[in-house]
Motif scaffolding. Structure first.
Motif, short mmCIF file in Angstrom:
data_model
loop_
_atom_site.label_atom_id
_atom_site.label_comp_id
_atom_site.label_asym_id
_atom_site.label_seq_id
_atom_site.Cartn_x
_atom_site.Cartn_y
_atom_site.Cartn_z
N ALA C 32 7.46 -36.48 -31.41
CA ALA C 32 7.72 -35.08 -31.11
C ALA C 32 9.01 -34.68 -31.79
N VAL C 34 12.41 -32.29 -31.56
CA VAL C 34 13.29 -31.44 -30.76
C VAL C 34 13.96 -30.45 -31.69
N TYR C 36 16.94 -27.58 -31.49
CA TYR C 36 18.02 -27.22 -30.57
C TYR C 36 18.91 -26.15 -31.19
N SER C 91 16.05 -24.64 -26.52
CA SER C 91 15.45 -25.78 -27.21
C SER C 91 13.93 -25.70 -27.16
N LEU C 93 10.37 -28.35 -27.86
CA LEU C 93 9.87 -29.70 -28.10
C LEU C 93 8.42 -29.57 -28.48
N ILE C 94 8.09 -30.03 -29.69
CA ILE C 94 6.74 -29.85 -30.22
C ILE C 94 6.18 -31.20 -30.65
N PRO C 95 5.01 -31.58 -30.13
CA PRO C 95 4.43 -32.85 -30.54
C PRO C 95 4.15 -32.89 -32.04
N VAL C 96 4.21 -34.10 -32.60
CA VAL C 96 3.95 -34.32 -34.03
C VAL C 96 2.92 -35.43 -34.13
N PHE C 126 13.87 -35.85 -34.63
CA PHE C 126 12.57 -36.46 -34.38
C PHE C 126 12.70 -37.54 -33.31
#
Lengths: 130, 130, 130
Positions: C32, C34, C36, C91, C93-96, C126
């Motif tokens: 995921a 981050v 910020y 912030s 947070l997005i999954p990858v 990351f």
């Protein structure tokens, strides 16, 4: 990464997905779980689940703060749903200890629907400690 | 995972926990720290800490947007606290570089109390890079 | 950790940084990312980018909910920007998956400016799976 499919049944809806998240977490590990909503008119939130009136009050407050009927420029009729999605957020991050969600006693995880009913997805991704 | 105990002293309160979070982070590592509030009538947020008037303005805005006196369906008298908790959020994720929080110059970390005074907890979990 | 520099051009502004985030993610990895925002009068959010009217409606709703002209106690004239920053968050947070952002079809990543125009920064970190 696991994907949960969630069916919402109202225009504005809160669907408790706590047990489904619990089942999607690997056993025994420490870290945190990311929940991600890939939709722009829905979201994810944590709040009390014991008294369903809390969910009703929350949805009513969002309708009062961001009414469905504008005026808005966006012509699809769901501008309010986009705005509410931004206010309540599209992702959650919850610590995990020994494979257990570190939710508080009264906390439950909800998919928040603002433009339903629809079929929605929630991505579940586990992240490990350093 | 570390647990911080925080005492709030007002019905609506913002308690600066930045130094306590700093102390809870492992030395020298890169990654990010998850802060998690396991309560449904409180939350966590980042904003300016230099001028205490910013905190006063924020709490006043939340009282105006989500007044403590309803009407609400939830009978415990704290529906507004649940709603404010959802609007400002229950978790934070802050990058860490070489053991140091990547906060901006003016940023401080606050526990946001909406139904105090109470004893609250904040979970602190470090996550590592890939 | 990567730092993106973003120039905003309006007092209230939404700048699409999706492609710049894509370029900052390591190839091929799962986990995921981050994002910020180290500023107290700006933030980060995900929402629809296809119709620019959605961004206009969102900024208009924030101006209505938290007007720039108070009354506020904070004397720098930007109390509303601090409050909006808290409501929409600092912030993301997005999954990858395999190096690709798990954004929904309509989702774009925006830097939200509430006290511009200014030069802003976004930290990109990351995080790996467990």
């Amino acid at each position: 990464m696991t994907t949960l499919s969630v069916r919402t049944t109202q225009t504005d809806d809160l669907v408790d997905i706590t047990e489904r998240v619990r089942e999607a977490i690997p056993a025994g590990l420490d870290g945190a779980v990311v929940l991600y909503c890939p939709h722009t008119t829905a979201g994810l939130l944590v709040n009390e689940g014991a008294d369903p009136d809390v969910a009703m009050d929350l949805l009513a407050a969002l309708r009062r703060l961001v009414p469905r009927d504008g005026p808005y420029r966006h012509r699809e009729g769901n501008a309010a749903a986009h705005i509410r999605s931004v206010l309540t957020g599209s992702s959650l991050l919850i610590p995990v200890q020994a494979g257990r969600l570190a939710l508080g006693v009264w906390q439950r995880i909800f998919l928040a629907e603002y433009d339903g009913p629809r079929n929605r997805e929630v991505l579940v991704q586990f992240l490990g400690p350093g």
